[in-house]
Design a protein around this motif. Structure first.
Motif, mmCIF file in Angstrom:
data_model
loop_
_atom_site.group_PDB
_atom_site.id
_atom_site.type_symbol
_atom_site.label_atom_id
_atom_site.label_comp_id
_atom_site.label_asym_id
_atom_site.label_seq_id
_atom_site.Cartn_x
_atom_site.Cartn_y
_atom_site.Cartn_z
ATOM 1 N N PRO B 225 3.626 21.939 17.453
ATOM 2 C CA PRO B 225 4.219 20.631 17.715
ATOM 3 C C PRO B 225 5.585 20.554 17.029
ATOM 4 O O PRO B 225 5.834 21.114 15.879
ATOM 5 C CB PRO B 225 3.178 19.799 16.808
ATOM 6 C CG PRO B 225 1.895 20.612 16.633
ATOM 7 C CD PRO B 225 2.476 22.060 16.743
ATOM 8 N N ALA B 227 8.982 17.706 15.670
ATOM 9 C CA ALA B 227 9.216 16.229 15.337
ATOM 10 C C ALA B 227 10.059 15.769 16.305
ATOM 11 O O ALA B 227 11.014 16.409 16.855
ATOM 12 C CB ALA B 227 9.816 16.302 14.205
ATOM 13 N N GLU B 339 -2.210 15.938 17.585
ATOM 14 C CA GLU B 339 -1.010 16.524 17.851
ATOM 15 C C GLU B 339 -1.418 17.993 17.932
ATOM 16 O O GLU B 339 -0.740 18.515 18.960
ATOM 17 C CB GLU B 339 -0.108 16.290 16.781
ATOM 18 C CG GLU B 339 1.388 16.536 16.941
ATOM 19 C CD GLU B 339 2.264 16.354 15.879
ATOM 20 O OE1 GLU B 339 1.897 16.708 14.592
ATOM 21 O OE2 GLU B 339 3.288 15.614 15.866
ATOM 22 N N ARG B 340 -2.143 18.768 17.319
ATOM 23 C CA ARG B 340 -2.460 20.043 17.263
ATOM 24 C C ARG B 340 -3.103 20.451 18.762
ATOM 25 O O ARG B 340 -2.881 21.537 19.236
ATOM 26 C CB ARG B 340 -3.357 20.438 16.131
ATOM 27 C CG ARG B 340 -2.883 20.848 14.891
ATOM 28 C CD ARG B 340 -3.567 21.660 13.848
ATOM 29 N NE ARG B 340 -4.965 21.278 13.770
ATOM 30 C CZ ARG B 340 -4.982 20.225 12.802
ATOM 31 N NH1 ARG B 340 -4.021 20.082 11.951
ATOM 32 N NH2 ARG B 340 -6.263 19.840 12.439
#
Lengths: 112, 458
Positions: B225, B227, B339-340
């Motif tokens: 992931p 930002a 997110e992971r």
């Protein structure tokens, strides 16, 4: 006549400006620019994820200086824009063919 | 779409014209004569509704700040549109499905278009308070689907959330439906909507995020992931504060009566849980990432508020702090987990609303202290595990969580899947890269970043 272009730290602009005005160097053009030199990337964080910025925000100033004042201006810039850390920026000196004041048509150092 | 909406309108009108108008009080004089407390209770409920309405502005700021500048017009349009189109849907279809006469505890079926018997000051009062709640649920989904959803498809799913998905589940809990009559505890209870509002919005958002896939650039080539920073932290925090302020209408207002002095307790539990959520997210991200994460701290406040929404009237101050702290911690872990797992939720809506909402519903079954009943001071009281209520209430809460997720996720995933196959769900790669402001609206959020008046070619 020389054109002085200097890349400086954002936070140094007001100090440089103050010193220039005190030295009676009135004319200045200021740009907000981004770029990189030897300075390390800026490490930022957003929602737990790190990311890096290598094009850092800097200020670029341009001055038109008579031949006799070039060293004075350069010394002034070095004195006021320096922190001693990597990322203080650069000063470049360029020749100017001519300067013309648009209002009056005066040319050369008269037009500075 | 258009023709089916018109058909519904015609059908609804036909049904209302045959139903007799009885007991309706459109002027308010009968209601006033019967209940001397009506003015204070009407005023309280209306002010609370107006506060909840302000939360639309809060969501707009929170979501707007967390997206990139090239998508800000689009997210503003979504926030405006889900409320505008959603309130029409809730007026025509949603409210009748939620609060009409119950059909087997599954859905309601009367009060169409607020006509006939529904043309009544008390019914209109309930409508506006419930409408702003439905709008809140709809707008939550826009955050999880931000920066890549086709506006046209979003418009349709918003309408469906407020006119079908939200009200049917709402009927089960607040409209006298089957969840409220479960034979455990006092039936499934949800004081102000951790489940009815927040899990619904979060569940629909999860379905959307899964079907959409991640934004371009969210994961690197190894699937790690990355930002994607939002463009205005000031907007984010203004949003958080507007939401927090609006929540003082959301929770205390849910008594629908200022004569229920429990409102002061509810206001305090609401404030404390929000603060605790913010503190938990601040300290936990500080420890985990080395620095206190700004937008996660904002999300922590929201998670605390979402969690306290269901138990706000039934717990005391210390429990509110515990519930909020846990919510802030759970939210951070949930954001990182989703997110992971490849679920790209740009603003953390799934974690703040779905996950913290689940925790909120469950916490009623643990922390309810038996000092307050079902929107009244009279028994039966809501009692949780820690106060000698046994596991009954907890069981009812867990059943509600399961039913909510099954219904909301099931319907929204199916409907969005059909929309994906027909109208399309996601903008093209080129449109996403240039930004939805330009590609979907031809109107950028910050025009002078793109051009200056003197640079126009005509």
């Amino acid at each position: 006549m020389k054109k002085i272009e200097a890349i400086i730290r954002n936070e140094k602009l007001s100090e440089v400006r103050k010193a220039l005005l005190e030295a009676d160097i009135l004319g200045i053009t200021v740009y907000e620019v981004r770029g990189r030199g030897r300075q390390k990337d800026l490490e930022l964080q957003f929602r737990g994820r790190e990311y890096k910025i290598d094009l850092l925000p800097k200020i670029k100033i341009e001055l038109m200086i008579g031949d006799n004042d070039v060293e004075k201006a350069v010394n002034l810039l070095i004195r006021t824009a320096s922190t001693g850390q990597i990322g203080d920026g650069k000063i470049t000196i360029l020749p100017i063919d001519d300067i013309i004041r648009i209002r009056t048509g005066e040319r050369g150092e008269e037009a500075i | 779409m258009k023709s089916s909406f018109l058909l519904c309108l015609v059908l609804a009108l036909a049904m209302t014209t045959v139903s007799p108008a009885f007991a309706a009080d459109p002027a308010g004089d009968v209601t006033l004569a019967e209940d001397p407390n009506a003015p204070v209770n009407f005023t309280w409920t209306l002010i609370a509704a107006f506060l909840v309405f302000l939360m639309q502005g809060g969501f707009a700021m929170l979501e707007g700040g967390l997206v990139r500048a090239k998508n800000v017009s689009n997210i503003m349009m979504k926030n405006l549109s889900d409320f505008a189109i959603g309130s029409l849907g809730f007026w025509a279809i949603g409210f009748p499905l939620m609060f009409g006469t119950s059909v087997a505890g599954i859905f309601g079926a009367s009060k169409w278009l607020l006509t006939g018997e529904a043309y009544d000051v008390s019914t209109y009062l309930l409508w506006i308070f419930q409408m702003v709640f439905a709008g809140t649920a709809a707008t939550i989904a826009s955050g999880a689907m931000a920066e890549r959803t086709k506006f046209r498809t979003y418009y349709i799913i918003s309408f469906i959330i407020t006119s079908l998905i939200y009200p049917v589940y709402g009927h089960w809990v607040w409209g006298g439906g089957w969840l409220s009559t479960l034979p455990f505890g006092l039936g499934h209870v949800d004081f102000a909507g951790s489940g009815v509002v927040h899990m619904v919005g979060g569940g629909a958002g999860l379905a959307g995020a899964l079907l959409l896939g991640a934004r371009i650039g969210k994961y690197d080539k190894d699937g790690k992931p990355r930002a994607i920073p939002g463009h205005s932290i000031s907007m984010v925090m203004l949003g958080v504060f507007l939401l927090w302020f609006g929540w003082f209408g959301f929770n205390p207002g849910s008594t629908l009566a200022a004569t229920e002095l429990r409102i002061s307790i509810i206001a305090v539990t609401t404030l404390l849980a929000g603060s605790a959520g913010g503190v938990a997210a601040t300290l936990y991200t500080w420890k985990k990432f080395g620095r206190p994460d700004v937008t996660m701290a904002g999300n922590g406040v929201i998670a605390g508020l979402v969690a306290i929404t269901a138990p706000s009237a039934w717990v005391e101050a210390w429990a509110a702090v515990v519930i909020g702290l846990a919510a802030g911690f759970i939210m951070v872990e949930s954001v990182l987990l989703f997110e992971r797992k490849g679920v790209d939720d740009p603003i953390g809506a799934i974690s703040c609303h779905l996950i913290a909402g689940i925790w909120g519903l469950i916490s009623v079954g643990i922390f309810a202290d038996g000092t307050y009943g079902l929107y009244t001071t009279e028994a039966p009281m809501v009692v949780g595990l820690l106060y000698g209520g046994g596991v009954g209430q907890l069981v009812a809460q867990v059943i509600g969580v399961a039913a909510n997720f099954a219904w909301v996720f099931g319907t929204s995933y199916s409907i969005l899947w059909v929309l994906k196959k027909t109208l399309g769900l996601r903008v093209s790669k080129e449109e996403e890269l240039v930004g939805l402001d330009l590609s979907e609206h031809g109107a950028v959020g910050y025009p002078y970043f793109v051009s200056r008046p003197e640079e126009r070619s005509e």
